[in-house]
Design an enzyme around this catalytic site. Structure first.
Site, PDB file in Angstrom:
ATOM      1  CE  LYS A  46      25.582  53.227  55.481  1.00  0.00           C
ATOM      2  NZ  LYS A  46      24.589  54.206  55.011  1.00  0.00           N
TER       3      LYS A  46
ATOM      4  CG  ASP B 274      20.883  54.498  59.120  1.00  0.00           C
ATOM      5  OD1 ASP B 274      20.943  55.171  60.173  1.00  0.00           O
ATOM      6  OD2 ASP B 274      20.934  55.006  57.974  1.00  0.00           O
TER       7      ASP B 274
ATOM      8  CE  LYS C 170      17.673  55.842  57.921  1.00  0.00           C
ATOM      9  NZ  LYS C 170      17.707  56.847  56.840  1.00  0.00           N
TER      10      LYS C 170
ATOM     11  CG  ASP D  69      22.442  51.700  55.952  1.00  0.00           C
ATOM     12  OD1 ASP D  69      22.624  51.888  54.743  1.00  0.00           O
ATOM     13  OD2 ASP D  69      22.577  52.588  56.815  1.00  0.00           O
TER      14      ASP D  69
ATOM     15  CG  ASP E 218      19.361  59.136  58.725  1.00  0.00           C
ATOM     16  OD1 ASP E 218      19.916  58.022  58.796  1.00  0.00           O
ATOM     17  OD2 ASP E 218      18.264  59.332  58.154  1.00  0.00           O
TER      18      ASP E 218
ATOM     19  CD  GLU F 205      24.183  55.947  58.664  1.00  0.00           C
ATOM     20  OE1 GLU F 205      23.510  56.991  58.518  1.00  0.00           O
ATOM     21  OE2 GLU F 205      24.031  54.941  57.961  1.00  0.00           O
TER      22      GLU F 205
ATOM     23  NE  ARG G 168      26.917  61.637  54.095  1.00  0.00           N
ATOM     24  CZ  ARG G 168      26.075  62.391  53.399  1.00  0.00           C
ATOM     25  NH1 ARG G 168      26.344  63.660  53.171  1.00  0.00           N
ATOM     26  NH2 ARG G 168      24.966  61.878  52.920  1.00  0.00           N
TER      27      ARG G 168
HETATM   28  N1  BES Z   1      21.229  54.378  54.846  1.00  0.00           N
HETATM   29  C1  BES Z   1      20.739  55.640  54.460  1.00  0.00           C
HETATM   30  C2  BES Z   1      20.494  55.761  52.959  1.00  0.00           C
HETATM   31  C3  BES Z   1      19.314  54.980  52.443  1.00  0.00           C
HETATM   32  C4  BES Z   1      18.052  55.530  52.472  1.00  0.00           C
HETATM   33  C5  BES Z   1      19.502  53.741  51.906  1.00  0.00           C
HETATM   34  C6  BES Z   1      16.986  54.824  51.962  1.00  0.00           C
HETATM   35  C7  BES Z   1      18.436  53.055  51.403  1.00  0.00           C
HETATM   36  C8  BES Z   1      17.171  53.587  51.442  1.00  0.00           C
HETATM   37  C9  BES Z   1      21.728  56.730  54.847  1.00  0.00           C
HETATM   38  O1  BES Z   1      22.462  56.489  55.978  1.00  0.00           O
HETATM   39  C10 BES Z   1      20.919  57.957  55.086  1.00  0.00           C
HETATM   40  O2  BES Z   1      20.159  57.961  55.992  1.00  0.00           O
HETATM   41  N2  BES Z   1      21.103  58.957  54.249  1.00  0.00           N
HETATM   42  C11 BES Z   1      20.372  60.171  54.367  1.00  0.00           C
HETATM   43  C12 BES Z   1      21.317  61.310  54.142  1.00  0.00           C
HETATM   44  C13 BES Z   1      20.757  62.654  54.531  1.00  0.00           C
HETATM   45  C14 BES Z   1      20.570  62.722  56.023  1.00  0.00           C
HETATM   46  C15 BES Z   1      21.713  63.707  54.067  1.00  0.00           C
HETATM   47  C16 BES Z   1      19.279  60.168  53.305  1.00  0.00           C
HETATM   48  O3  BES Z   1      19.483  59.617  52.218  1.00  0.00           O
HETATM   49  O4  BES Z   1      18.187  60.647  53.597  1.00  0.00           O
HETATM   50 ZN    ZN Z   2      22.768  54.542  56.464  1.00  0.00          ZN
HETATM   51 MN    MN Z   3      21.433  57.095  57.752  1.00  0.00          MN
END
Ligand code: BES
Ligand code: ZN
Ligand code: MN
Length: 474
Positions: free
Chosen positions: A247, A252, A259, A270, A329, A331, A333
C-alpha cells in the site's frame, strides 16, 4: 560497514574493541577480566554493559563486556544484548570490533551471524534532517565475528536485510511533499536501473483503460497523479513468482471523511507497505537469491477536494465488482483491490499484500505483532515461522464468512467498510473478495511499521520477516 568471519580468538584482535559476552553468575576465564568485573560489581544482567581499558590478555585497547543474563540465552535476550552493544560501540566511537561466537538457544550459528549483522547495520541508519547538514556519527567500519566456519553467507544476508530496511525507513520518514507517488515510481525505476530489474509504471490513463476505477477514485482528489508500479527480479528461470503488494498512500488525510487534526503528520507513513516491498526487493537482490520476485505498488495521495470521491459514490473495480464508498478514509483497500486483481497477470505462486490498513489492528495487537489474515493456512504458518526467526512477528486474525457479511451494501456488490466491529478483519474480508485466483496473505502493519513519540520514525518492519520468508523458499 564491513562484516567478516574470523578464526582468531577475540583476545588476539588488534583493532579498537574486543567484545566479551558474560552470563550472570559465571566467571570469566581471563583472570584480569574477571577481577575487573568483580571490582566493578558487574552482574551480567541481560543488556547491561561495561567498558574496560587495557585488560591484560587482550590486544585491543578496549573490552566491552555485554551481560546476557542467565542461561540459556533466548533469541530475544540475544537481540537485547546486541542492541546494548550497538549503543556502546557508538558512544565510544569504535571503528573496529571483534565478537566471539555464542550459542543462542534453539538457533544455529547462521541465525546468530545474520542477526548480528542486521542489528548492527540497521542501528547505523540516520534520519535525514532536512536543512541540517548530515553529521556522520557512524564510526563503526569493521566487525569481525568469530566462527569455525568460513562461509559468510549469513553475515551478508544480515547486511542485505539491513540495507533493505534502510530504504524502507528512508522512504517512510521522508516528508510527504517529497515522497509522492511519482517519487516512489522514480525510486523503483532507479532500483531497476542499478540492479537490472524489469520495471513498469502505469499512469492514470493506463489504469483507466484497465478499469481500475476503485484505485482511481482515491487519487482523483489529489493533484499528484496516482501510479501503479511493478518491479520484477527474475533469478529462478520460469518458476512462478512470489508477488508482494505494498500500500502506497503517500499521505492519508482521510479524504472527504477527513481525519481529525491531531498527529495527522503520521499519515505520511501510510506508504510503509510500499516502502517495505521496495526494501524487500533491495534485500533479495543484494542476497542474490534464486527466486522470482515481483513487487507491485499502487500509490496515490488521499486528499479532500471538490473533485474528490465522497461517501455514497459507487465505483467499479477492475474485477468487475462494484463498491459503495461509505467512508473515503477506508482508501487502502480501494487501491489494493485493483492491484490484487492486476496481480493475476503474473501467474503468482503466492501474493502477499502489506498495508498500514487499519487503526483497529493497533487496538487488537499494539505495536508488537503485525496482523496476518489469509486464504491459505500453510502460507500463514510459513509467515509465522519466518517472523519468529527474524523476530519480526505476526499474529493471525480470523477471516470467517460471518465477518464478510458485514460488507453488505444496498447499492453495490459491497461497501468499503464493515462497521465498528472487527475493523481489521472486515478490511481483510474486503480484500479477500479480490484474491480468489491464488494463495494470498495480508499483513496489516499499521502498528509495526513506525513508532510515535520522541523516537518517531519508520521501523523497517516487516522487511526482516518477508526477507526471511523468501530465504526459506529457496
Ligand atoms: N491509513 C489508515 C489506517 C491507520 C490508522 C494506519 C492509524 C495507522 C494508524 C487507513 O487508511 C484508515 O484510515 N483506516 C480507517 C478505516 C475505517 C474508516 C473503516 C481506520 O482504521 O480508522
Ligand atoms: Zn490509509
Ligand atoms: Mn484512511
Amino acid at each position: 560497514m564491513e562484516f567478516s568471519l574470523t578464526q582468531q580468538a577475540v583476545e588476539l584482535f588488534e583493532g579498537d574493541c574486543a567484545v566479551v559476552f558474560a552470563f550472570e553468575g559465571e566467571s570469566q576465564e581471563n583472570s584480569d577480566l574477571s577481577q575487573l568485573l568483580e571490582l566493578n560489581q558487574f552482574e551480567a544482567k541481560n543488556g547491561k554493559t561495561i567498558v574496560l581499558s587495557r585488560v591484560q590478555g587482550f590486544h585491543a585497547s578496549r573490552v566491552i563486556v555485554v551481560g546476557l543474563g542467565g542461561s540459556p540465552l533466548t533469541g530475544k535476550g540475544f537481540v537485547k544484548a546486541i542492541n546494548a552493544l550497538s549503543l556502546e560501540l557508538r558512544s565510544f566511537k569504535v571503528k573496529s570490533a571483534s565478537l566471539p561466537s555464542i550459542d543462542v538457544d534453539g538457533q544455529d550459528e547462521a541465525w546468530t551471524q545474520q542477526t548480528i549483522a542486521r542489528i548492527l547495520h540497521n542501528a547505523s541508519y540516520q534520519v535525514n534532517k532536512y536543512g541540517i547538514e548530515k553529521e556522520n556519527n557512524n564510526t563503526l567500519e569493521l566487525v569481525s565475528v568469530h566462527s569455525a566456519s568460513k562461509d559468510s553467507t549469513a553475515l551478508n544476508q544480515g547486511l542485505a536485510i539491513a540495507n533493505g530496511m534502510a530504504l524502507t525507513r528512508e522512504l517512510g520518514d521522508m516528508p510527504p511533499n517529497i515522497c509522492t507517488p511519482s517519487y516512489l515510481a522514480e525510486t523503483a525505476e532507479s532500483l531497476a536501473k542499478i540492479h537490472n530489474l524489469e520495471c513498469e509504471v502505469l499512469e492514470e490513463s493506463d489504469m483507466a483503460s484497465l478499469g481500475m476505477h476503485s484505485l482511481l477514485s482515491v487519487s482523483q482528489g489529489s493533484s499528484e497523479p496516482g501510479k501503479l508500479i511493478s518491479l520484477s527480479y527474475n533469478n529462478a528461470g520460469d518458476a512462478k513468482p512470489i508477488v508482494l503488494v505494498g500500500k502506497g498512500v503517500t499521505f492519508d488525510t482521510g479524504g472527504i471523511s477527513l481525519k481529525p487534526g491531531g498527529g495527522m503528520d503520521e499519515m505520511k507513513y501510510d506508504m510503509c507497505g510500499a516502502a517495505s516491498v521496495l526494501g524487500v526487493m533491495r534485500a533479495v537482490v543484494e542476497m542474490n537469491l534464486a527466486v522470482n520476485l515481483t513487487v507491485v505498488v499502487p500509490t496515490v495521495e488521499n486528499m479532500p477536494a471538490h473533485n474528490a470521491s465522497k461517501p455514497g459514490d459507487v465505483v467499479k473495480s477492475m474485477s468487475g465488482q462494484t463498491i459503495e464508498i461509505l467512508n473515503t478514509d477506508a482508501e487502502g483497500r480501494l487501491i489494493l483491490c485493483d492491484a490484487l486483481t492486476y496481480c493475476e497477470k503474473f501467474n503468482p505462486e503466492v501474493v502477499i499484500d502489506i498495508a498500514t490498513l487499519t487503526g483497529a489492528v493497533i487496538v487488537a495487537l499494539g505495536k508488537h505483532h503485525s496482523g496476518v489474515m489469509a486464504n491459505d493456512q500453510g502460507l500463514v504458518d510459513d509467515l509465522n515461522a519466518a517472523g519468529n526467526s527474524a523476530l519480526d512477528t505476526v499474529w493471525q486474525l480470523p477471516l470467517d464468512d460471518e465477518y464478510d457479511e458485514l460488507l453488505k451494501s444496498n447499492f453495490a456488490d459491497m461497501a468499503n467498510i464493515g462497521g465498528k466491529e472487527a475493523g481489521s478483519v472486515t478490511a481483510a474480508c474486503f480484500l479477500s473478495r479480490f484474491t480468489k485466483e491464488y494463495r494470498w496473505a495480508h499483513l496489516d502493519i499499521a502498528g509495526t511499521a513506525w513508532v510515535s513519540g520522541s523516537k518517531k520514525g519508520a521501523t523497517g518492519r516487516p522487511v526482516p520477516l518477508l526477507a526471511q520468508y523468501i530465504i526459506n523458499q529457496t
